[in-house]
Write a protein that holds these residues in place. Structure first.
Motif, mmCIF file in Angstrom:
data_model
loop_
_atom_site.group_PDB
_atom_site.id
_atom_site.type_symbol
_atom_site.label_atom_id
_atom_site.label_comp_id
_atom_site.label_asym_id
_atom_site.label_seq_id
_atom_site.Cartn_x
_atom_site.Cartn_y
_atom_site.Cartn_z
ATOM 1 N N SER A 254 0.662 -1.021 0.006
ATOM 2 C CA SER A 254 -0.015 0.057 -0.072
ATOM 3 C C SER A 254 0.894 1.251 -0.089
ATOM 4 C CB SER A 254 -0.895 -0.106 1.240
ATOM 5 O OG SER A 254 -0.156 -0.107 2.402
ATOM 6 N N VAL A 255 1.743 1.584 1.092
ATOM 7 C CA VAL A 255 2.250 3.026 1.163
ATOM 8 C C VAL A 255 3.398 2.865 0.118
ATOM 9 C CG1 VAL A 255 3.564 4.239 2.852
ATOM 10 C CG2 VAL A 255 2.009 2.745 3.830
ATOM 11 N N LEU A 256 4.276 2.007 -0.057
ATOM 12 C CA LEU A 256 5.228 2.374 -0.913
ATOM 13 C C LEU A 256 4.738 2.444 -2.242
ATOM 14 C CD1 LEU A 256 7.977 -0.039 0.101
ATOM 15 C CD2 LEU A 256 7.928 2.445 0.482
ATOM 16 N N GLN A 257 3.838 1.496 -2.589
ATOM 17 C CA GLN A 257 3.124 1.555 -4.089
ATOM 18 C C GLN A 257 2.522 3.108 -4.237
ATOM 19 O OE1 GLN A 257 3.752 -0.768 -5.764
ATOM 20 N NE2 GLN A 257 3.539 -2.583 -5.058
ATOM 21 N N THR A 258 1.864 3.476 -3.184
ATOM 22 C CA THR A 258 1.093 4.857 -3.164
ATOM 23 C C THR A 258 2.197 5.943 -3.363
ATOM 24 O OG1 THR A 258 -0.402 4.091 -1.809
ATOM 25 C CG2 THR A 258 -0.631 6.533 -2.209
ATOM 26 N N LEU A 259 3.361 5.866 -2.522
ATOM 27 C CA LEU A 259 4.487 6.834 -2.879
ATOM 28 C C LEU A 259 4.796 6.803 -4.095
ATOM 29 C CD1 LEU A 259 6.326 6.538 0.894
ATOM 30 C CD2 LEU A 259 4.837 8.355 -0.107
ATOM 31 N N ALA A 260 5.223 5.790 -4.536
ATOM 32 C CA ALA A 260 5.756 5.807 -5.988
ATOM 33 C C ALA A 260 4.819 6.387 -7.019
ATOM 34 C CB ALA A 260 5.667 4.508 -6.507
ATOM 35 N N LEU A 261 3.608 6.242 -6.792
ATOM 36 C CA LEU A 261 2.608 6.906 -7.715
ATOM 37 C C LEU A 261 2.490 8.434 -7.406
ATOM 38 C CD1 LEU A 261 -0.707 4.754 -7.436
ATOM 39 C CD2 LEU A 261 0.339 5.310 -9.399
ATOM 40 N N ILE A 262 2.725 8.741 -6.278
ATOM 41 C CA ILE A 262 2.919 10.023 -5.880
ATOM 42 C C ILE A 262 3.823 10.700 -6.478
ATOM 43 C CG2 ILE A 262 3.213 12.047 -4.230
ATOM 44 C CD1 ILE A 262 1.242 10.252 -2.418
ATOM 45 N N GLN A 263 4.875 10.035 -6.510
ATOM 46 C CA GLN A 263 6.279 10.676 -7.165
ATOM 47 C C GLN A 263 5.922 10.840 -8.690
ATOM 48 O OE1 GLN A 263 9.422 8.040 -6.281
ATOM 49 N NE2 GLN A 263 9.443 8.456 -4.213
ATOM 50 N N LYS A 264 5.151 9.979 -9.315
ATOM 51 C CA LYS A 264 4.913 10.205 -10.794
ATOM 52 C C LYS A 264 4.050 11.100 -10.931
ATOM 53 C CE LYS A 264 5.784 5.289 -12.338
ATOM 54 N NZ LYS A 264 5.120 3.976 -12.122
ATOM 55 N N ALA A 271 -4.367 14.889 -7.644
ATOM 56 C CA ALA A 271 -4.261 13.422 -7.742
ATOM 57 C C ALA A 271 -3.573 12.943 -6.354
ATOM 58 C CB ALA A 271 -3.830 13.062 -9.139
ATOM 59 N N VAL A 272 -2.328 13.841 -6.136
ATOM 60 C CA VAL A 272 -1.529 13.644 -4.782
ATOM 61 C C VAL A 272 -2.333 13.810 -3.747
ATOM 62 C CG1 VAL A 272 0.268 14.569 -3.621
ATOM 63 C CG2 VAL A 272 0.573 14.576 -6.182
ATOM 64 N N VAL A 273 -3.330 14.645 -3.483
ATOM 65 C CA VAL A 273 -4.130 14.739 -2.312
ATOM 66 C C VAL A 273 -4.965 13.498 -2.126
ATOM 67 C CG1 VAL A 273 -5.864 16.057 -1.200
ATOM 68 C CG2 VAL A 273 -3.914 17.102 -2.230
ATOM 69 N N ARG A 274 -5.731 13.366 -3.470
ATOM 70 C CA ARG A 274 -6.591 12.178 -3.195
ATOM 71 C C ARG A 274 -5.829 10.788 -2.784
ATOM 72 N NH1 ARG A 274 -7.829 8.649 -6.901
ATOM 73 N NH2 ARG A 274 -6.791 9.446 -8.508
ATOM 74 N N LEU A 275 -4.588 10.573 -3.494
ATOM 75 C CA LEU A 275 -3.851 9.313 -3.119
ATOM 76 C C LEU A 275 -3.321 9.422 -1.589
ATOM 77 C CD1 LEU A 275 -1.506 8.807 -6.176
ATOM 78 C CD2 LEU A 275 -3.432 7.403 -5.652
ATOM 79 N N ALA A 276 -2.744 10.308 -1.100
ATOM 80 C CA ALA A 276 -2.156 10.662 0.129
ATOM 81 C C ALA A 276 -3.645 10.347 0.941
ATOM 82 C CB ALA A 276 -1.672 12.017 0.543
ATOM 83 N N ARG A 277 -4.597 10.754 0.605
ATOM 84 C CA ARG A 277 -5.711 10.924 1.544
ATOM 85 C C ARG A 277 -6.276 9.287 1.906
ATOM 86 N NH1 ARG A 277 -8.447 13.372 5.756
ATOM 87 N NH2 ARG A 277 -10.384 12.395 5.997
ATOM 88 N N SER A 278 -6.530 8.718 0.490
ATOM 89 C CA SER A 278 -6.995 7.254 0.824
ATOM 90 C C SER A 278 -5.836 6.536 1.297
ATOM 91 C CB SER A 278 -7.122 6.978 -0.649
ATOM 92 O OG SER A 278 -5.782 6.218 -1.467
ATOM 93 N N GLN A 279 -4.629 6.754 1.280
ATOM 94 C CA GLN A 279 -3.545 5.986 1.853
ATOM 95 C C GLN A 279 -3.596 6.079 3.164
ATOM 96 O OE1 GLN A 279 -1.754 3.687 -0.022
ATOM 97 N NE2 GLN A 279 -1.757 3.178 2.316
ATOM 98 N N GLU A 280 -3.792 7.429 3.785
ATOM 99 C CA GLU A 280 -4.014 7.798 5.090
ATOM 100 C C GLU A 280 -5.055 7.186 5.796
ATOM 101 O OE1 GLU A 280 -5.176 11.684 5.826
ATOM 102 O OE2 GLU A 280 -5.256 11.345 8.134
ATOM 103 N N ARG A 281 -6.212 7.104 5.109
ATOM 104 C CA ARG A 281 -7.338 6.361 5.709
ATOM 105 C C ARG A 281 -7.104 4.675 5.850
ATOM 106 N NH1 ARG A 281 -10.572 8.014 1.483
ATOM 107 N NH2 ARG A 281 -10.257 6.094 0.651
ATOM 108 N N ASP A 282 -6.663 4.320 4.845
ATOM 109 C CA ASP A 282 -6.243 3.002 4.806
ATOM 110 C C ASP A 282 -5.293 2.598 6.045
ATOM 111 O OD1 ASP A 282 -6.269 0.165 3.772
ATOM 112 O OD2 ASP A 282 -4.053 0.774 3.002
ATOM 113 N N LEU A 283 -4.310 3.153 6.102
ATOM 114 C CA LEU A 283 -3.369 3.006 7.084
ATOM 115 C C LEU A 283 -3.930 3.202 8.586
ATOM 116 C CD1 LEU A 283 0.245 4.219 6.398
ATOM 117 C CD2 LEU A 283 -0.670 2.218 6.905
#
Lengths: 440, 218
Positions: A254-264, A271-283
């Protein structure tokens, strides 16, 4: 935690707030009594020919210490913070100083000494060696008892594993204690045998032999018993390490994949906010969430609806819940209506955040969806706008509830969803949870 | 208050992640005076006692015993220092724990810099800061079934009015809006909120015990 078999509540000895072995305190915790009552009970039983003493001693041997039984039942993050000493410990029982223990043991010893001459048939020649031997045993045993707190199977050299509990807590004090204990036992045995030589062989020799056997059993017994306990502890530890591996895998997936996506996608702020937020929720859910949330309850479903809105529209939704209830058709309608209200808020209000508050009372469930966006004049919404009417008002009415929309230009919007007169005699949220599980 | 309202508040930052401290410093450093930082319990107590700040921004999870421990130890000798708990933890017991140890408010780490500054100001002025989430935790904690046999327990129970105030805060209302909704003054809202906080700190009774027991905390 998944994987670790749920142990039934077990009676354990306390390691803090104990006077002697922690037996009475542990029993009191288990039975829901006051420790003082249990202690008085033991004293009372002790008056009956010493039965209380025997019972206490037996329980001391048999019951595990609470440290050996305490297992992780909390969400991963909370447990990690606890393990690292980052949480303040709960209200601790007052820790009785070691002096208190010494005094009680001394009193007990004096009592035994005072009692013995009155018991007919035991000569002083047997009594004193027995007493010395008993003292030695007590020393040895206490030593083993204390070292049990430290998990020793992992660090002990395999060859010396049997002797480990005696020495591992470290320091000369430990070695000294063990040495003195052993010495006392040996002295007692020799003393007993030598005094027996001058006496009638049957009268004196037999008790000493008996004493030696009992002594051996007493020394080896607890160790054997604890070996069994430690084995199951070791098994639990293995399961825990598997869980840790699960966590590592989860972080990777989850986290590492999301961070990779955010970098891209660093150029696309939304998109960054959305990804970070969904990751935060998940964690968060993973680290601090209720385990029971996996079942379909109002709480879990509202969270899911909020998560969907966050993901689809990029607006954070803050869900605050008080109480919980299993889903029934009416509550499902509430969740759908609330979801619709959230979508509306995310689409039309322009608010940076949506607040959702849900409260479950005995006979009423209320859900509020609020934004601080542009708002609108409810009276001037055209008849053609079916979203609010169909999805919110009519849906709620079909299920015996109602909806109110409060809004004004510039004031934001609040949607209130209520279901009254729910089955008051129905199961409480706790039992209901189980019912909900069966249904889904 | 010895300071005039427009002077910069003196605050200490306590968090074990240096990165987070740096972030907060960047966001609010212009509006407040950050007189010290600390990364664990002992260091925090030392820094706070040395610098005597008005408000401490306090992380809930800290090496050496957690934020609650810091609050307890400082308040034992310096009862005037005020704490604002700042947490990423969603575990209600952590948050309630630090509030019960004497923190005057609680905000989550996703909060904006402006909101932190506002919270610091309100706390320095003697008010309490309830985020919607904290209000939810507190309502949850006090929402036990009524114990019919005991009058004494009523002392620690939230009044109807306090519940209403907390409910509105949980719904995301600002104090001003709560006041308007209930036709009371903002001052009265603050009074209610402070008394909830006091009950939470003093309350060692039925509800909290039961709440904690339900969650296998004690």
């Amino acid at each position: 935690m998944a994987g670790v078999p749920d142990a039934p509540p077990r009676c354990v000895r306390r390691t803090d707030g104990k006077v002697m072995g922690g037996v009475a305190g542990g029993l009191a915790d288990h039975l829901g009594l006051l420790p003082i009552h249990v202690r008085l009970g033991f004293i009372g039983l002790a008056m009956m020919g010493g039965f209380g003493l025997l019972l206490y001693a037996a329980l001391w041997v048999v019951l595990p210490q609470d440290t050996a039984v305490r297992t992780g039942e909390q969400p991963a993050g909370v447990e990690a913070a606890t393990r690292q000493g980052k949480r303040t410990e709960g209200p601790r029982r007052h820790r009785v100083q070691d002096a208190g223990q010494l005094v009680s043991i001394a009193v007990l010893a004096i009592g035994v000494i005072a009692l013995f001459p009155h018991l007919g048939g035991v000569s002083t020649k047997v009594f004193w060696p027995l007493l010395v031997g008993g003292g030695g045993l007590a020393l040895l045993w206490r030593q083993a008892d204390e070292s049990q707190r430290v998990r020793w199977t992992s660090s002990a050299p395999t060859k010396l594993r049997w002797l480990w509990p005696l020495f591992m807590t470290g320091g000369w004090v430990t070695v000294l204690r063990t040495g003195v204990g052993l010495l006392l036992v040996v002295v007692a045995l020799t003393w007993g045998v030598s005094s027996a030589a001058g006496m009638d062989a049957v009268n004196a020799g037999l008790p000493v032999l008996l004493g030696a056997v009992i002594g051996l059993v007493l020394i080896a017994g607890p160790w054997m018993w604890r070996m069994v306990g430690d084995l199951s502890e070791e098994r639990r530890e293995r399961i825990r390490s598997q869980e840790r591996a699960d966590m590592a895998a989860h972080l990777h997936d989850s986290v590492l994949q999301t961070l990779a996506l955010i970098q891209k996608q660093a150029h696309d702020q939304r998109a960054v906010v959305r990804l970070a937020r969904s990751q935060e929720r998940d964690l968060r859910q993973w680290l601090y969430g209720d385990q029971e949330d996996a079942d379909a309850t109002l709480r879990s479903e509202l969270r899911r609806a909020a998560a969907e809105v966050e993901d689809n529209h990029g607006v954070p939704v803050e869900v605050v819940m008080v109480g919980d209830a299993p889903l029934d058709p009416a509550l499902t309608a509430v969740v759908r209506a609330a979801g619709e209200a959230m979508v509306n808020a995310a689409k039309h209000s322009g608010a940076p955040r949506i607040d959702v508050y849900a409260e479950v009372e005995d006979d009423r469930v209320e859900v509020y969806v609020r934004d601080r966006g542009v708002g609108f004049d409810p009276d001037r919404v055209g008849e053609d706008r079916l979203g609010v009417r169909r999805s919110i008002y009519e849906r709620m009415e079909r299920h015996g509830g109602r909806a109110q929309v409060r809004s004004g230009p510039g004031e934001g919007t609040e949607v209130r969803l209520v279901v009254d007169d729910r089955d008051v005699h129905g199961p409480s949220p706790g039992e209901g949870r189980a019912r909900g599980r069966v249904r889904t | 208050m010895s300071t005039s309202p427009d002077s910069r508040r003196r605050i200490v930052l306590v968090d074990d992640h240096a990165m987070f401290r740096t972030g907060v410093r960047t966001e609010i450093g212009a509006a407040v005076d950050i007189v010290g930082e600390a990364g664990d319990v002992d260091q925090a107590v030392k820094v706070i006692l040395e610098t005597k700040p008005e408000v401490v921004l306090l992380d809930v999870h800290l090496p050496g015993g957690g934020g609650a421990e810091v609050a307890r130890r400082v308040l034992a000798t310096e009862p005037d220092v005020r704490f604002l708990a700042l947490s990423v933890s969603d575990a209600p017991e952590d948050v309630i724990g630090v509030i019960r140890a004497g923190a005057r408010g609680y905000v989550t780490k996703t909060i904006t810099g402006e909101e932190i500054v506002d919270g610091v100001r309100r706390i320095a002025d003697g008010d309490a800061v309830f985020s919607p989430r904290l209000a939810g935790f507190v309502l949850d904690a006090f929402a036990g079934a009524v114990d019919p046999g005991s009058i004494d327990e009523e002392l620690d129970r939230l009044t109807q009015r306090e519940r209403e105030v907390l409910r509105l805060i949980a719904r995301g209302y600002a104090y001003k809006e709560v006041a308007k909704e209930l036709f009371i003054s903002v001052k009265t809202v603050e009074t209610h909120v402070s008394s909830v906080l006091r009950k939470l700190q003093l309350s060692n009774r039925y509800e909290l015990t039961r709440w904690a027991t339900d969650r296998r905390l004690v």
